[in-house]
Design a protein around this motif. Structure first.
Motif, mmCIF file in Angstrom:
data_model
loop_
_atom_site.group_PDB
_atom_site.id
_atom_site.type_symbol
_atom_site.label_atom_id
_atom_site.label_comp_id
_atom_site.label_asym_id
_atom_site.label_seq_id
_atom_site.Cartn_x
_atom_site.Cartn_y
_atom_site.Cartn_z
ATOM 1 N N SER A 1 0.822 -1.207 0.000
ATOM 2 C CA SER A 1 0.000 0.000 0.000
ATOM 3 C C SER A 1 0.859 1.263 0.000
ATOM 4 O O SER A 1 0.580 2.218 0.714
ATOM 5 C CB SER A 1 -0.958 -0.002 1.192
ATOM 6 N N TYR A 2 1.944 1.236 -0.776
ATOM 7 C CA TYR A 2 2.768 2.405 -1.083
ATOM 8 C C TYR A 2 3.560 2.927 0.120
ATOM 9 O O TYR A 2 3.807 4.127 0.223
ATOM 10 C CB TYR A 2 1.912 3.521 -1.690
ATOM 11 N N GLY A 3 3.973 2.017 0.996
ATOM 12 C CA GLY A 3 4.765 2.412 2.154
ATOM 13 C C GLY A 3 6.133 1.766 2.142
ATOM 14 O O GLY A 3 6.247 0.541 1.985
ATOM 15 N N TYR A 4 7.208 2.577 2.330
ATOM 16 C CA TYR A 4 8.582 2.081 2.207
ATOM 17 C C TYR A 4 9.472 2.712 3.272
ATOM 18 O O TYR A 4 9.239 3.833 3.731
ATOM 19 C CB TYR A 4 9.154 2.416 0.820
ATOM 20 N N LEU A 5 10.519 1.977 3.623
ATOM 21 C CA LEU A 5 11.518 2.488 4.554
ATOM 22 C C LEU A 5 12.888 1.963 4.148
ATOM 23 O O LEU A 5 13.091 0.765 4.010
ATOM 24 C CB LEU A 5 11.196 2.046 5.987
ATOM 25 N N ILE A 6 13.818 2.896 3.967
ATOM 26 C CA ILE A 6 15.190 2.551 3.575
ATOM 27 C C ILE A 6 16.140 2.835 4.727
ATOM 28 O O ILE A 6 16.963 1.992 5.085
ATOM 29 C CB ILE A 6 15.596 3.350 2.313
ATOM 30 N N GLY A 7 16.029 4.024 5.315
ATOM 31 C CA GLY A 7 16.859 4.374 6.460
ATOM 32 C C GLY A 7 16.069 4.272 7.744
ATOM 33 O O GLY A 7 15.032 4.928 7.901
ATOM 34 N N ASP A 8 16.540 3.444 8.690
ATOM 35 C CA ASP A 8 15.718 3.167 9.875
ATOM 36 C C ASP A 8 15.846 4.212 10.979
ATOM 37 O O ASP A 8 15.440 3.968 12.110
ATOM 38 C CB ASP A 8 16.016 1.774 10.424
ATOM 39 N N PHE A 9 16.360 5.409 10.655
ATOM 40 C CA PHE A 9 16.299 6.520 11.602
ATOM 41 C C PHE A 9 14.858 7.003 11.762
ATOM 42 O O PHE A 9 14.536 7.742 12.672
ATOM 43 C CB PHE A 9 17.207 7.675 11.173
ATOM 44 N N VAL A 10 13.977 6.568 10.844
ATOM 45 C CA VAL A 10 12.526 6.692 10.978
ATOM 46 C C VAL A 10 11.995 5.278 11.165
ATOM 47 O O VAL A 10 12.532 4.338 10.598
ATOM 48 C CB VAL A 10 11.906 7.349 9.724
ATOM 49 N N ARG A 11 10.928 5.129 11.944
ATOM 50 C CA ARG A 11 10.390 3.791 12.182
ATOM 51 C C ARG A 11 8.936 3.666 11.726
ATOM 52 O O ARG A 11 8.144 2.966 12.330
ATOM 53 C CB ARG A 11 10.541 3.422 13.663
ATOM 54 N N ASP A 12 8.617 4.386 10.682
ATOM 55 C CA ASP A 12 7.324 4.257 10.019
ATOM 56 C C ASP A 12 7.591 4.444 8.534
ATOM 57 O O ASP A 12 8.681 4.888 8.137
ATOM 58 C CB ASP A 12 6.334 5.300 10.537
ATOM 59 N N LYS A 13 6.648 4.119 7.705
ATOM 60 C CA LYS A 13 6.860 4.330 6.278
ATOM 61 C C LYS A 13 7.107 5.809 6.020
ATOM 62 O O LYS A 13 6.512 6.662 6.656
ATOM 63 C CB LYS A 13 5.694 3.791 5.471
ATOM 64 N N ASP A 14 7.999 6.091 5.059
ATOM 65 C CA ASP A 14 8.506 7.451 4.891
ATOM 66 C C ASP A 14 8.551 7.818 3.417
ATOM 67 O O ASP A 14 9.439 7.392 2.677
ATOM 68 C CB ASP A 14 9.906 7.543 5.512
ATOM 69 N N ALA A 15 7.577 8.627 2.979
ATOM 70 C CA ALA A 15 7.520 9.032 1.580
ATOM 71 C C ALA A 15 8.580 10.068 1.238
ATOM 72 O O ALA A 15 8.979 10.181 0.069
ATOM 73 C CB ALA A 15 6.137 9.591 1.257
ATOM 74 N N ILE A 16 9.057 10.818 2.210
ATOM 75 C CA ILE A 16 10.072 11.842 1.942
ATOM 76 C C ILE A 16 11.373 11.182 1.526
ATOM 77 O O ILE A 16 11.941 11.495 0.464
ATOM 78 C CB ILE A 16 10.299 12.736 3.188
ATOM 79 N N GLN A 17 11.891 10.283 2.359
ATOM 80 C CA GLN A 17 13.154 9.626 2.019
ATOM 81 C C GLN A 17 13.002 8.760 0.771
ATOM 82 O O GLN A 17 13.924 8.663 -0.051
ATOM 83 C CB GLN A 17 13.692 8.791 3.182
ATOM 84 N N THR A 18 11.828 8.135 0.595
ATOM 85 C CA THR A 18 11.628 7.269 -0.561
ATOM 86 C C THR A 18 11.598 8.069 -1.861
ATOM 87 O O THR A 18 12.150 7.641 -2.880
ATOM 88 C CB THR A 18 10.336 6.459 -0.416
ATOM 89 N N ALA A 19 10.962 9.246 -1.833
ATOM 90 C CA ALA A 19 10.919 10.086 -3.031
ATOM 91 C C ALA A 19 12.319 10.489 -3.454
ATOM 92 O O ALA A 19 12.661 10.444 -4.651
ATOM 93 C CB ALA A 19 10.068 11.333 -2.757
ATOM 94 N N ALA A 20 13.153 10.884 -2.497
ATOM 95 C CA ALA A 20 14.532 11.255 -2.812
ATOM 96 C C ALA A 20 15.313 10.060 -3.355
ATOM 97 O O ALA A 20 16.108 10.186 -4.300
ATOM 98 C CB ALA A 20 15.212 11.818 -1.575
ATOM 99 N N PHE A 21 15.085 8.893 -2.769
ATOM 100 C CA PHE A 21 15.807 7.698 -3.192
ATOM 101 C C PHE A 21 15.383 7.252 -4.588
ATOM 102 O O PHE A 21 16.216 6.850 -5.413
ATOM 103 C CB PHE A 21 15.579 6.565 -2.182
ATOM 104 N N ILE A 22 14.084 7.350 -4.884
ATOM 105 C CA ILE A 22 13.600 7.038 -6.238
ATOM 106 C C ILE A 22 14.218 8.016 -7.243
ATOM 107 O O ILE A 22 14.551 7.652 -8.380
ATOM 108 C CB ILE A 22 12.067 7.098 -6.292
ATOM 109 N N GLY A 23 14.366 9.275 -6.816
ATOM 110 C CA GLY A 23 15.035 10.249 -7.687
ATOM 111 C C GLY A 23 16.443 9.821 -8.006
ATOM 112 O O GLY A 23 16.894 9.921 -9.161
#
Length: 577
Positions: free
Chosen positions: A402-424
């Motif tokens: 359902s469109y939720g992702y986490l790459i860096g675990d300094f956040v512990r919930d799905k994070d669209a901000i970090q994911t958008a930058a990473f997709i970029g």
């Protein structure tokens, strides 16, 4: 009827100055609607408490928020002076009354001598999760209803690890909330006094900058940033943090959808502020065609979910599914970290039981374990914390369909901000190598097979709808089908009983996950489907997945299975209700 007694009690307690009194008076003229507002209390689901705003125990309003705040504060106080001093971090999104609910939450908590850290303006959910960890707070609260319609609002409660509460911890908090009672009397809390005593603290840019700094740790190819991006916040919280993030990543060619840039609780330019839906990308596509963009990105109102559109072989924008986005991210992580010699041998991928199995095949190829967990990102966060303590595994990536992702675990919930930058970054790197994200995705399918998934929902509102959802679950649980359109069922997993039954051998085994009202059926051709009630909306959700040698084969099988399941629901359950 008990609900009428409760409703009348509310009416008697509300003062004449309270605008909710007139609203409740009008409501009580409609018994069916009034019953739905009072027949139960709002319940904790997969994303905390969420509901339509209005008067009543089954609605979100200043009084249900106050009840949660008081219960949470009493729980924190019971943990001792250290927990009270560490306090609770609070944030809110762009919805109607979100700011008022957040301020009320902060007042009640700090009024109980528990420190409340309140953001000075609206912030995304991942910033709240980060703030809990950064401030070493004991708990956190996010006022949001994610991508629900404008009449909804809600709140999520977070633990000291920055994750949404898992079931056991949530049950403890719920007990405190229930004991706190319904206080409808106007509060007399002196906020200026609480601020002077350091109990009500405003937080802002310092936390934002600390988060932006941490984002740099997820970057792999830091010098590659030539890609044309169109971004939309869909009237939510992401505009400012996303601009800061793109700048910090060196993305200079970013266009922002101006019509959707400012917070708007009515989400006036979209039918639904849900980046899973093509309609949410309508303006972004117009911008993309105008400027010749290669990548379109959209966040939901609280910026924990991310939608992505890329150009296909006909140069048309194609909206990727959540499973496809997760597949692309994991492929990039595996290849790039392996080439850089930065892929730990004990790496682990985490996903939900309703998410695509292609990531498991990809991880297995690299001798990496995949852990399947219940729906809800809190279960992924809980497992991150477990491995963090045991050192058994090193977290690589977590996602849900359902469109939720986490790459860096300094956040512990799905994070669209970090994911958008990473997709970029992914798009820029593939562009430099003469490829597109879409082309890479097709290469992945050619190697692993064409995995196809679909999520469908039946909306059943009110008390009657809740009863129908129960009937659907009971029917599939107690009168389980042995085949779907002549495709035999091989195994069924009942997460409510915690048992898995093999239809061929008759053997039963235990499921090593928490109990949950979920059924998963595995078919003999490798396909599967899952049925579960939504934890946040009046819906029964159906997930379907299959794999074929070609995309057409996978799509045809998927349609056969989904049509058959939904036909059973309609003809054998709903029409007979």
């Amino acid at each position: 009827m008990q609900w009428k007694t409760i409703a009348q009690n509310w009416l008697n307690q509300l003062t004449n100055e309270d605008p909710m009194k007139n609203e409740l008076t009008e409501l009580l003229r409609n018994d069916q609607l009034a019953e739905d507002c009072f027949y139960k209390d709002l319940e904790f689901g997969t994303g905390g408490i969420r509901g339509v705003m209005g008067p009543g125990t089954n609605r979100l309003n200043i009084y249900t928020v106050r009840k949660v705040a008081l219960g949470l504060a009493q729980y924190v106080a019971e943990q001792g002076e250290s927990a009270m001093k560490r306090g609770v971090a609070i944030s809110y999104d762009s919805r109607h009354l979100s700011e008022e609910f957040a301020f009320e939450m902060a007042k009640v908590i700090s009024g109980q001598r528990v420190t409340a850290y309140l953001f000075d303006a609206l912030r995304p959910t991942p910033l709240l999760s980060f703030a809990v960890r950064h401030l070493q707070a004991f708990a956190g609260v996010m006022i949001t209803a994610s991508h629900n319609p404008p009449e909804y609002n809600g709140l999520k409660v977070y633990g000291e690890d920055g994750a949404q509460l898992p079931p056991e911890a949530a049950d403890v908090i719920i007990n405190y909330i229930e004991k706190s009672g319904s206080n409808l009397i106007q509060d007399t809390i002196n906020t200026e006094q609480l601020q002077s005593q350091g109990l009500l603290v405003s937080i802002g840019d310092a936390v934002d900058q600390a988060y932006i700094k941490e984002l740099q740790t997820i970057r792999i190819n830091k010098e590659v940033n030539d890609v044309s991006i169109v971004f939309t916040a869909l009237h939510g919280t992401a505009s400012k943090p996303m601009q800061q993030t793109f700048e910090s990543f060196g993305f200079a060619n970013v266009q922002y959808v101006k019509e959707q840039e400012q917070p708007d609780p009515n989400f006036s330019t979209v039918k639904s502020p849900n980046p899973e839906e093509t309609g949410a990308f309508e303006l972004a596509i117009q911008y993309g065609e105008k400027v010749g963009a290669e990548l379109l990105l959209a966040t939901d109102p609280d910026a924990d979910r991310l939608g992505v559109a890329v150009r296909d072989e006909q140069q048309q924008f194609k909206l990727l599914t959540g499973n496809q986005i997760g597949t692309v991210i994991l492929n990039y992580l595996l290849e790039e970290k392996l080439n850089a010699g930065e892929l730990p041998r004990n790496s682990v991928v985490m996903k939900t039981i309703v998410s695509t199995d292609i990531v498991s095949a990809m991880a297995t190829k690299h001798d990496i374990e995949t852990v399947n967990l219940l729906t809800g990102f809190k279960f992924i966060a809980e497992k991150i914390l477990e491995y963090e303590k045991s050192k058994e595994h090193s977290f690589l990536f977590g996602f849900e369909e359902s469109y939720g992702y986490l790459i860096g675990d300094f956040v512990r919930d799905k994070d669209a901000i970090q994911t958008a930058a990473f997709i970029g970054e992914i798009a820029a790197v593939y562009k430099a190598r003469g490829k597109t994200i879409y082309q890479v995705l097709q290469e992945i399918y050619e190697e692993y097979g064409f995995y196809k998934e679909q999520t469908l929902s039946i909306t059943l509102e009110g008390k009657g709808g809740a009863e129908q959802i129960t009937q659907i679950m009971d029917s599939f649980r107690n009168n389980a089908p042995s085949a779907i359109h002549d495709i035999n069922i091989q195994r069924v997993e009942d997460y409510n009983s915690g048992k898995s039954i093999d239809y061929i051998t008759g053997m039963k085994s235990s499921i090593q996950l928490p109990t949950s009202n979920v059924l998963k059926y595995h078919l003999e051709n490798g396909a599967w489907f899952v049925i579960r009630p939504s934890g946040t909306e009046p819906k029964c959700k159906f997930y379907f997945a299959t794999r074929g040698q070609t995309e057409q084969e996978a799509a045809e099988t998927l349609k056969i299975i989904s049509d058959s399941v939904l036909n059973r629901v309609q003809t054998e359950i709903l029409e007979k209700a």
